[in-house]
Write a protein that holds these residues in place. Structure first.
Motif, short mmCIF file in Angstrom:
data_model
loop_
_atom_site.label_atom_id
_atom_site.label_comp_id
_atom_site.label_asym_id
_atom_site.label_seq_id
_atom_site.Cartn_x
_atom_site.Cartn_y
_atom_site.Cartn_z
N GLU A 169 0.82 -1.21 0.00
CA GLU A 169 0.00 0.00 0.00
C GLU A 169 0.86 1.27 0.00
O GLU A 169 0.58 2.23 -0.73
CB GLU A 169 -0.93 0.00 1.22
N LYS A 170 1.92 1.25 0.79
CA LYS A 170 2.79 2.42 0.86
C LYS A 170 3.48 2.69 -0.47
O LYS A 170 3.70 3.85 -0.84
CB LYS A 170 3.85 2.23 1.96
N ARG A 171 3.83 1.63 -1.20
CA ARG A 171 4.50 1.82 -2.48
C ARG A 171 3.59 2.54 -3.47
O ARG A 171 4.03 3.48 -4.15
CB ARG A 171 4.93 0.46 -3.05
N LEU A 172 2.33 2.15 -3.56
CA LEU A 172 1.41 2.83 -4.47
C LEU A 172 1.19 4.28 -4.03
O LEU A 172 1.18 5.19 -4.87
CB LEU A 172 0.07 2.10 -4.52
N ILE A 173 1.02 4.49 -2.75
CA ILE A 173 0.81 5.84 -2.23
C ILE A 173 2.01 6.73 -2.55
O ILE A 173 1.86 7.89 -2.94
CB ILE A 173 0.55 5.77 -0.70
N GLU A 174 3.20 6.16 -2.42
CA GLU A 174 4.43 6.90 -2.75
C GLU A 174 4.48 7.25 -4.24
O GLU A 174 4.84 8.37 -4.62
CB GLU A 174 5.64 6.06 -2.36
N LEU A 175 4.13 6.28 -5.10
CA LEU A 175 4.16 6.50 -6.54
C LEU A 175 3.19 7.59 -6.97
O LEU A 175 3.46 8.33 -7.93
CB LEU A 175 3.84 5.20 -7.28
N ASP A 200 -3.34 13.59 -0.14
CA ASP A 200 -2.72 13.93 -1.41
C ASP A 200 -1.61 14.96 -1.22
O ASP A 200 -1.26 15.31 -0.08
CB ASP A 200 -3.77 14.40 -2.43
N GLU A 201 -1.07 15.45 -2.31
CA GLU A 201 0.07 16.38 -2.24
C GLU A 201 -0.30 17.70 -1.58
O GLU A 201 0.59 18.44 -1.13
CB GLU A 201 0.65 16.62 -3.63
N ASN A 202 -1.60 18.00 -1.52
CA ASN A 202 -2.06 19.23 -0.87
C ASN A 202 -2.59 18.97 0.54
O ASN A 202 -3.26 19.83 1.12
CB ASN A 202 -3.15 19.89 -1.72
N GLN A 203 -2.29 17.78 1.06
CA GLN A 203 -2.71 17.37 2.41
C GLN A 203 -4.23 17.25 2.55
O GLN A 203 -4.76 17.36 3.66
CB GLN A 203 -2.15 18.33 3.46
N ASN A 204 -4.91 17.00 1.45
CA ASN A 204 -6.34 16.71 1.49
C ASN A 204 -6.55 15.21 1.63
O ASN A 204 -5.83 14.42 1.01
CB ASN A 204 -7.03 17.19 0.21
N GLN A 205 -7.50 14.80 2.44
CA GLN A 205 -7.78 13.37 2.59
C GLN A 205 -8.42 12.83 1.32
O GLN A 205 -9.43 13.34 0.86
CB GLN A 205 -8.70 13.12 3.78
N VAL A 206 -7.78 11.78 0.76
CA VAL A 206 -8.28 11.19 -0.49
C VAL A 206 -8.55 9.69 -0.34
O VAL A 206 -8.89 9.03 -1.31
CB VAL A 206 -7.30 11.43 -1.66
N GLY A 207 -8.39 9.16 0.89
CA GLY A 207 -8.64 7.75 1.08
C GLY A 207 -8.22 7.29 2.45
O GLY A 207 -7.84 8.08 3.32
N GLY A 250 2.48 10.14 -5.20
CA GLY A 250 2.85 11.39 -4.57
C GLY A 250 2.03 11.73 -3.35
O GLY A 250 1.99 12.87 -2.91
N TYR A 251 1.36 10.71 -2.78
CA TYR A 251 0.53 10.89 -1.61
C TYR A 251 1.33 10.51 -0.35
O TYR A 251 2.47 10.05 -0.43
CB TYR A 251 -0.74 10.05 -1.69
N SER A 252 0.70 10.69 0.81
CA SER A 252 1.34 10.33 2.08
C SER A 252 0.33 9.64 2.98
O SER A 252 -0.88 9.66 2.73
CB SER A 252 1.90 11.58 2.77
N LEU A 253 0.85 9.04 4.05
CA LEU A 253 0.04 8.22 4.95
C LEU A 253 0.14 8.76 6.37
O LEU A 253 1.24 9.06 6.84
CB LEU A 253 0.53 6.77 4.88
N LEU A 254 -1.00 8.85 7.04
CA LEU A 254 -1.05 9.35 8.40
C LEU A 254 -1.73 8.31 9.29
O LEU A 254 -2.85 7.89 9.01
CB LEU A 254 -1.82 10.67 8.46
N PRO A 274 14.46 4.42 -10.17
CA PRO A 274 13.67 5.08 -11.18
C PRO A 274 13.95 6.59 -11.22
O PRO A 274 14.22 7.20 -10.19
CB PRO A 274 12.22 4.83 -10.74
N SER A 275 13.90 7.13 -12.40
CA SER A 275 14.12 8.57 -12.54
C SER A 275 12.82 9.31 -12.31
O SER A 275 11.76 8.87 -12.70
CB SER A 275 14.64 8.87 -13.96
N LYS A 276 12.91 10.44 -11.65
CA LYS A 276 11.73 11.26 -11.39
C LYS A 276 11.26 11.90 -12.69
O LYS A 276 12.05 12.23 -13.56
CB LYS A 276 12.05 12.35 -10.37
N LYS A 277 9.94 12.11 -12.79
CA LYS A 277 9.40 12.81 -13.94
C LYS A 277 9.70 14.30 -13.81
O LYS A 277 9.79 14.83 -12.72
CB LYS A 277 7.88 12.63 -14.02
N ASN A 278 9.84 14.93 -14.97
CA ASN A 278 10.03 16.37 -14.96
C ASN A 278 8.68 17.05 -14.71
O ASN A 278 7.66 16.56 -15.11
CB ASN A 278 10.60 16.85 -16.31
#
Length: 303
Positions: free
Chosen positions: A11-17, A35-42, A19-23, A299-303
């Motif tokens: 689960e953490k790997r998908l969340i990382e891919l 999500d990247e704006n600290q909004n709850q998305v799941g 660009g989300y975070s886990l609390l 893996p290389s980061k996307k631009n």
């Protein structure tokens, strides 16, 4: 109840891919996905999935229920943490199936497997069906794309294993038609197919090469010859298959909202080594020349 040792690597790997975070977790073994704006998305909820059966000696089954519903992704997954005998289930294959939200309420479906047979399948409203896999024979990919004048479908097969019983093969095929036509129609009228292939069976010394062209279903060119080149040398000289692979790689990076290169996420160093795929992964060639090579490509980061 004793302390639970949670394993959320999948689960953490998908969340990382994404660009989300886990609390978390909170007191009820629940994690919040931001999500990247600290909004709850799941969220992820650790819960009981099966009550067990004491008469049959079956244990209760617990697991993780994950839900993501963000501005561009919907994902739902239930994963068991133990079986009916109470044994912890080791999670080695990171498989993901999710939907991508597009404009006009359109949905693209994606299935990813990062296990022994890495694969990627995309059902896209705009691009149709895209397929990529590395199985016990080698690499296979097929996808459609468009230019200003043409609809094009590309196919790449690359088999270069060291198994003595399996033939080595390289195929690049391009099917094209006018942009007003549909490549999916079951007709050859209006279509041009160009194919180059090379085959070397384990009992033969030379590579048998065939170059063919079909127009409206009629073969108009057929050139066959032999060479001392290896399958790898042929693929490098031809170049079309490598270009095809790079176009596919760029396209899936545009389609899937990961913050890392999608193909590098799916394909491991071991896959590249086992099936001799380094011509498609120049970063791998650079890496093996250095000491302390890690198991997975960075893996290389996307631009």
């Amino acid at each position: 109840m004793g302390i639970i040792e949670h394993n959320l690597e999948k689960e953490k790997r998908l969340i990382e891919l994404l660009g989300y975070s886990l609390l978390g977790p909170d007191g009820s073994n629940r994690w919040i996905i931001l999500d990247e704006n600290q909004n709850q998305v799941g969220h992820i909820q650790y819960k009981k999935m099966y009550n067990g059966n004491s008469k049959k000696g079956y244990s209760k089954i617990f697991g993780y229920h994950t839900v993501i519903n963000s501005s561009n992704i919907t994902y739902t997954c239930e994963r068991k943490n133990n079986d009916k005998d109470g044994n912890v289930i080791t999670n080695t294959d990171f498989d993901y199936s999710f939907d991508i939200k597009r404009d006009n309420q359109e949905i693209d479906h994606v299935e990813i497997n990062t296990g022994d047979i890495p694969s990627l399948y995309i059902w896209s409203k705009k691009y149709g069906f895209l397929e990529f896999k590395i199985d016990d024979k080698g690499l296979y990919l097929a996808f459609k794309r468009k230019t200003e004048q043409l609809n094009i479908e590309e196919l790449l097969i690359y088999r270069n294993t060291n198994e003595y019983y399996d033939k080595k093969k390289y195929v690049y095929q391009e099917t094209s038609c006018d942009k007003v036509m549909d490549l999916s129609e079951h007709t050859n009228k209006g279509k041009t197919i160009k194919e180059i292939s090379g085959t070397k069976r384990y009992c033969e010394d030379q590579l048998e090469i065939s170059e063919k062209i079909w127009v409206d279903g009629e073969e108009i060119a057929d050139h066959e010859y032999s060479t001392n080149d290896t399958v790898e040398e042929m693929a490098i000289k031809d170049g079309k298959g490598i270009d095809c692979f790079n176009r596919f790689r760029l396209l899936v990076n545009q389609l899937i909202p990961f913050n890392e290169d999608v193909i590098s996420v799916i394909v491991s160093d071991e896959n590249i080594r086992q099936y001799n795929l380094s011509i498609f992964f120049p970063d791998y060639e650079k890496k093996i020349s250095k000491p302390g090579m890690q198991k997975k490509l960075t893996p290389s980061k996307k631009n």
